[in-house]
Write a protein that holds these residues in place. Sequence first.
Motif, PDB file in Angstrom:
ATOM      1  N   PHE A  44      62.558  23.728 -11.501  1.00 22.98           N
ATOM      2  CA  PHE A  44      63.757  23.006 -11.067  1.00 22.98           C
ATOM      3  C   PHE A  44      63.935  23.076  -9.550  1.00 22.98           C
ATOM      4  O   PHE A  44      64.334  22.099  -8.913  1.00 22.98           O
ATOM      5  N   GLY A  45      63.622  24.225  -8.978  1.00 26.50           N
ATOM      6  CA  GLY A  45      63.769  24.381  -7.533  1.00 26.50           C
ATOM      7  C   GLY A  45      62.878  23.440  -6.740  1.00 26.50           C
ATOM      8  O   GLY A  45      63.267  22.932  -5.687  1.00 26.50           O
ATOM      9  N   ALA A  46      61.678  23.207  -7.256  1.00 26.66           N
ATOM     10  CA  ALA A  46      60.759  22.284  -6.589  1.00 26.66           C
ATOM     11  C   ALA A  46      61.342  20.873  -6.576  1.00 26.66           C
ATOM     12  O   ALA A  46      61.228  20.139  -5.587  1.00 26.66           O
ATOM     13  N   GLY A  47      61.998  20.498  -7.677  1.00 27.91           N
ATOM     14  CA  GLY A  47      62.649  19.196  -7.724  1.00 27.91           C
ATOM     15  C   GLY A  47      63.788  19.107  -6.743  1.00 27.91           C
ATOM     16  O   GLY A  47      64.020  18.057  -6.117  1.00 27.91           O
ATOM     17  N   ASN A  48      64.490  20.214  -6.573  1.00 29.38           N
ATOM     18  CA  ASN A  48      65.594  20.254  -5.618  1.00 29.38           C
ATOM     19  C   ASN A  48      65.089  20.035  -4.192  1.00 29.38           C
ATOM     20  O   ASN A  48      65.740  19.375  -3.375  1.00 29.38           O
ATOM     21  N   GLU A  49      63.915  20.585  -3.895  1.00 31.87           N
ATOM     22  CA  GLU A  49      63.329  20.396  -2.563  1.00 31.87           C
ATOM     23  C   GLU A  49      62.952  18.932  -2.340  1.00 31.87           C
ATOM     24  O   GLU A  49      63.178  18.377  -1.261  1.00 31.87           O
ATOM     25  N   VAL A  50      62.374  18.315  -3.355  1.00 36.68           N
ATOM     26  CA  VAL A  50      62.031  16.893  -3.269  1.00 36.68           C
ATOM     27  C   VAL A  50      63.288  16.064  -3.047  1.00 36.68           C
ATOM     28  O   VAL A  50      63.315  15.125  -2.245  1.00 36.68           O
ATOM     29  N   LEU A  51      64.327  16.436  -3.769  1.00 33.93           N
ATOM     30  CA  LEU A  51      65.607  15.740  -3.641  1.00 33.93           C
ATOM     31  C   LEU A  51      66.117  15.796  -2.201  1.00 33.93           C
ATOM     32  O   LEU A  51      66.553  14.777  -1.640  1.00 33.93           O
ATOM     33  N   GLY A  52      66.074  16.979  -1.618  1.00 35.68           N
ATOM     34  CA  GLY A  52      66.522  17.131  -0.242  1.00 35.68           C
ATOM     35  C   GLY A  52      65.711  16.286   0.729  1.00 35.68           C
ATOM     36  O   GLY A  52      66.260  15.658   1.642  1.00 35.68           O
ATOM     37  N   GLU A  53      64.388  16.267   0.522  1.00 40.79           N
ATOM     38  CA  GLU A  53      63.519  15.473   1.385  1.00 40.79           C
ATOM     39  C   GLU A  53      63.845  13.988   1.272  1.00 40.79           C
ATOM     40  O   GLU A  53      63.922  13.274   2.284  1.00 40.79           O
ATOM     41  N   ARG A  54      64.040  13.509   0.061  1.00 41.55           N
ATOM     42  CA  ARG A  54      64.303  12.085  -0.151  1.00 41.55           C
ATOM     43  C   ARG A  54      65.646  11.668   0.434  1.00 41.55           C
ATOM     44  O   ARG A  54      65.786  10.579   0.986  1.00 41.55           O
ATOM     45  N   PHE A  55      66.623  12.560   0.316  1.00 41.00           N
ATOM     46  CA  PHE A  55      67.930  12.236   0.881  1.00 41.00           C
ATOM     47  C   PHE A  55      67.851  12.179   2.404  1.00 41.00           C
ATOM     48  O   PHE A  55      68.402  11.270   3.034  1.00 41.00           O
ATOM     49  N   ASP A  56      67.167  13.144   2.997  1.00 37.15           N
ATOM     50  CA  ASP A  56      67.036  13.178   4.457  1.00 37.15           C
ATOM     51  C   ASP A  56      66.299  11.953   4.988  1.00 37.15           C
ATOM     52  O   ASP A  56      66.551  11.495   6.103  1.00 37.15           O
ATOM     53  N   LYS A  57      65.371  11.412   4.188  1.00 34.02           N
ATOM     54  CA  LYS A  57      64.606  10.235   4.602  1.00 34.02           C
ATOM     55  C   LYS A  57      65.291   8.923   4.229  1.00 34.02           C
ATOM     56  O   LYS A  57      64.784   7.840   4.539  1.00 34.02           O
ATOM     57  N   GLY A  58      66.423   9.020   3.547  1.00 32.60           N
ATOM     58  CA  GLY A  58      67.147   7.825   3.157  1.00 32.60           C
ATOM     59  C   GLY A  58      66.566   7.105   1.957  1.00 32.60           C
ATOM     60  O   GLY A  58      66.881   5.937   1.714  1.00 32.60           O
ATOM     61  N   VAL A  59      65.738   7.808   1.188  1.00 28.30           N
ATOM     62  CA  VAL A  59      65.090   7.196   0.023  1.00 28.30           C
ATOM     63  C   VAL A  59      66.062   7.080  -1.146  1.00 28.30           C
ATOM     64  O   VAL A  59      65.989   6.132  -1.931  1.00 28.30           O
ATOM     65  N   ILE A  60      66.970   8.048  -1.277  1.00 31.03           N
ATOM     66  CA  ILE A  60      67.941   8.004  -2.367  1.00 31.03           C
ATOM     67  C   ILE A  60      69.338   7.807  -1.793  1.00 31.03           C
ATOM     68  O   ILE A  60      69.618   8.160  -0.647  1.00 31.03           O
ATOM     69  N   SER A  61      70.216   7.263  -2.631  1.00 26.35           N
ATOM     70  CA  SER A  61      71.575   6.968  -2.199  1.00 26.35           C
ATOM     71  C   SER A  61      72.477   8.187  -2.373  1.00 26.35           C
ATOM     72  O   SER A  61      72.114   9.166  -3.029  1.00 26.35           O
ATOM     73  N   LEU A  62      73.669   8.106  -1.810  1.00 25.00           N
ATOM     74  CA  LEU A  62      74.628   9.194  -1.932  1.00 25.00           C
ATOM     75  C   LEU A  62      75.021   9.466  -3.383  1.00 25.00           C
ATOM     76  O   LEU A  62      75.056  10.630  -3.801  1.00 25.00           O
ATOM     77  N   PRO A  63      75.306   8.435  -4.203  1.00 23.98           N
ATOM     78  CA  PRO A  63      75.622   8.721  -5.611  1.00 23.98           C
ATOM     79  C   PRO A  63      74.489   9.442  -6.338  1.00 23.98           C
ATOM     80  O   PRO A  63      74.736  10.350  -7.137  1.00 23.98           O
ATOM     81  N   GLU A  64      73.240   9.037  -6.060  1.00 20.55           N
ATOM     82  CA  GLU A  64      72.089   9.696  -6.683  1.00 20.55           C
ATOM     83  C   GLU A  64      72.037  11.158  -6.268  1.00 20.55           C
ATOM     84  O   GLU A  64      71.739  12.052  -7.083  1.00 20.55           O
ATOM     85  N   LEU A  65      72.316  11.416  -5.012  1.00 21.35           N
ATOM     86  CA  LEU A  65      72.314  12.780  -4.497  1.00 21.35           C
ATOM     87  C   LEU A  65      73.382  13.624  -5.182  1.00 21.35           C
ATOM     88  O   LEU A  65      73.135  14.763  -5.590  1.00 21.35           O
ATOM     89  N   ILE A  66      74.565  13.053  -5.327  1.00 17.92           N
ATOM     90  CA  ILE A  66      75.669  13.777  -5.947  1.00 17.92           C
ATOM     91  C   ILE A  66      75.341  14.145  -7.392  1.00 17.92           C
ATOM     92  O   ILE A  66      75.535  15.285  -7.814  1.00 17.92           O
ATOM     93  N   TYR A  67      74.841  13.182  -8.154  1.00 18.32           N
ATOM     94  CA  TYR A  67      74.499  13.442  -9.557  1.00 18.32           C
ATOM     95  C   TYR A  67      73.418  14.512  -9.678  1.00 18.32           C
ATOM     96  O   TYR A  67      73.521  15.433 -10.502  1.00 18.32           O
ATOM     97  N   ALA A  68      72.383  14.385  -8.852  1.00 21.71           N
ATOM     98  CA  ALA A  68      71.272  15.329  -8.925  1.00 21.71           C
ATOM     99  C   ALA A  68      71.692  16.730  -8.505  1.00 21.71           C
ATOM    100  O   ALA A  68      71.274  17.724  -9.107  1.00 21.71           O
ATOM    101  N   ALA A  69      72.520  16.816  -7.475  1.00 17.74           N
ATOM    102  CA  ALA A  69      73.003  18.120  -7.014  1.00 17.74           C
ATOM    103  C   ALA A  69      73.824  18.803  -8.107  1.00 17.74           C
ATOM    104  O   ALA A  69      73.752  20.025  -8.292  1.00 17.74           O
TER     105      ALA A  69
END
Length: 231
Positions: A44-69
């Motif tokens: 799960f932690g590895a997925g969290n790191e990917v999530l952070g990278e994608r958000f920082d690069k603008g690949v995912i939206s704010l709602p996606e970030l909120i749900y995943a977090a």
Amino acid sequence: MDKEQLFQAAAQSIVDADESRAMHLLEESKREGFDLLEVLMDGFGAGNEVLGERFDKGVISLPELIYAAEVMKNITAKILEVLDEDQRERIVSDRGTIVLATVAGDVHDIGKGIVASTLRTAGFKVVDLGCEVKVETILDAAEKYDADIIGTSALLTSTLPEQKKLEKLLVERGEKERFITMVGGAPCTTRWARKIGADGYSENALDAVRVALELIERRKSRQEDSHEQTD
């Protein structure tokens, strides 16, 4: 499903913000007898790191970030419930204690939440004070929890002075050497950190882990050198 496959699936469940899938994989991990701490950190932690990278690069939206977090937060809590005391201690205090806050006047909290989650996964004990926090409250919390690091986030240019105010307060209280300070947020830069006297700057969640580890190791080395000179 072997361990590596389960890790990959666990990571993907966080990226997809699929809490049902994440909980199913947790139950499968229990049935298979996998180390749940390892599943949390490397799956799960590895997925969290990917999530952070994608958000920082603008690949995912704010709602996606909120749900995943939220999924990461819930799965972490669920795993911590079933870990034994020694395992819980390993995950919350191996690296050190960090007090995090978004400074006064700034309501942005999502990015800091991702940083907090990533730091926890990396083994830090994190005290997240939330947003719009006065510097006096931040420092009081750092003293209360005997923090190693104080991390502040400022997402608005108008709130950057709060980070400078914290550095000034540390000097006034004679505690500048007691705490390591880190800054982050959209308008922050390495240059800004140096200008105000902060010890480090991180651009994203993964960078926050790297910088925090480096700063703690650097302080340990200084302390060891000091002890050797005293002896």
